[in-house]
Design a protein around this motif. Structure first.
Motif, mmCIF file in Angstrom:
data_model
loop_
_atom_site.group_PDB
_atom_site.id
_atom_site.type_symbol
_atom_site.label_atom_id
_atom_site.label_comp_id
_atom_site.label_asym_id
_atom_site.label_seq_id
_atom_site.Cartn_x
_atom_site.Cartn_y
_atom_site.Cartn_z
ATOM 1 N N SER A 1 0.826 -1.222 0.000
ATOM 2 C CA SER A 1 0.000 0.000 0.000
ATOM 3 C C SER A 1 0.850 1.259 0.000
ATOM 4 N N TRP B 1 -0.883 4.568 -1.051
ATOM 5 C CA TRP B 1 -1.728 5.253 -0.070
ATOM 6 C C TRP B 1 -0.887 6.035 0.926
ATOM 7 N N THR C 1 -1.094 10.042 1.395
ATOM 8 C CA THR C 1 -1.254 10.666 2.708
ATOM 9 C C THR C 1 -0.203 11.750 2.921
ATOM 10 N N ALA D 1 -6.997 9.055 2.791
ATOM 11 C CA ALA D 1 -5.891 8.165 2.431
ATOM 12 C C ALA D 1 -5.330 7.470 3.669
ATOM 13 N N ARG E 1 -7.785 4.719 4.638
ATOM 14 C CA ARG E 1 -7.674 3.586 3.708
ATOM 15 C C ARG E 1 -6.408 2.765 4.006
ATOM 16 N N LEU E 2 -5.310 3.468 4.234
ATOM 17 C CA LEU E 2 -4.057 2.782 4.556
ATOM 18 C C LEU E 2 -4.187 1.995 5.854
ATOM 19 N N ARG F 1 -6.259 -1.197 5.270
ATOM 20 C CA ARG F 1 -5.520 -2.209 4.512
ATOM 21 C C ARG F 1 -4.443 -2.885 5.368
#
Length: 134
Positions: free
Chosen positions: A17, A20, A24, A105, A108-109, A112
């Motif tokens: 990732s 991401w 960020t 972001a 999302r990171l 994940r």
């Protein structure tokens, strides 16, 4: 200093990732630059309120005067103040947008990496033999 195991684990979890993480960092960096730009616009705007009643565009923009089509055009100090404060507000809106993108972001990171960690731990626990666990 963090032990090598933890650094390797963090790197291994974040490597898929990396986009991401870069998003960020980039969004938050742009938001910080916009914050500095807002302060600069406000300082120049309040500086405009003192002095004579009219300014030329060249006096306002300084070394950026070549960008303006008519650098000899005159503008009142009040109009320059309002324009600069308006620019500061617009830059703050832009900063808020980039800050929002940075938070998205980051979320999302986080999701994940957390899913990868849970899958790895669950897989490790499921592969343990019964005698090892008991």
């Amino acid at each position: 200093m963090m032990p090598y195991f933890f650094r390797a684990l963090i790197w291994d979890l974040m490597r898929p990732s990396w986009g991401w993480a870069a998003a960020t960092l980039g969004a938050n960096l742009i938001a910080a630059v916009c914050e500095g730009g807002t302060i600069a616009f406000l300082v120049v705007a309040f500086h405009m309120l003192s002095g004579s009643s009219e300014l030329t565009i060249a006096q306002i923009s300084g070394s950026w005067a070549w960008l303006w089509p008519g650098p000899d055009m005159r503008i009142s100090r009040e109009a320059a103040f309002v324009a600069l404060v308006t620019l500061a507000v617009l830059v703050q809106l832009l900063r808020s947008g980039f800050q929002f993108l940075g938070v998205l972001a980051t979320a999302r990171l986080q999701v994940r990496v957390q899913c990868r960690l849970h899958n790895r731990l669950f897989g490790h626990l499921m592969h343990l033999s019964f005698p090892t666990v008991s």
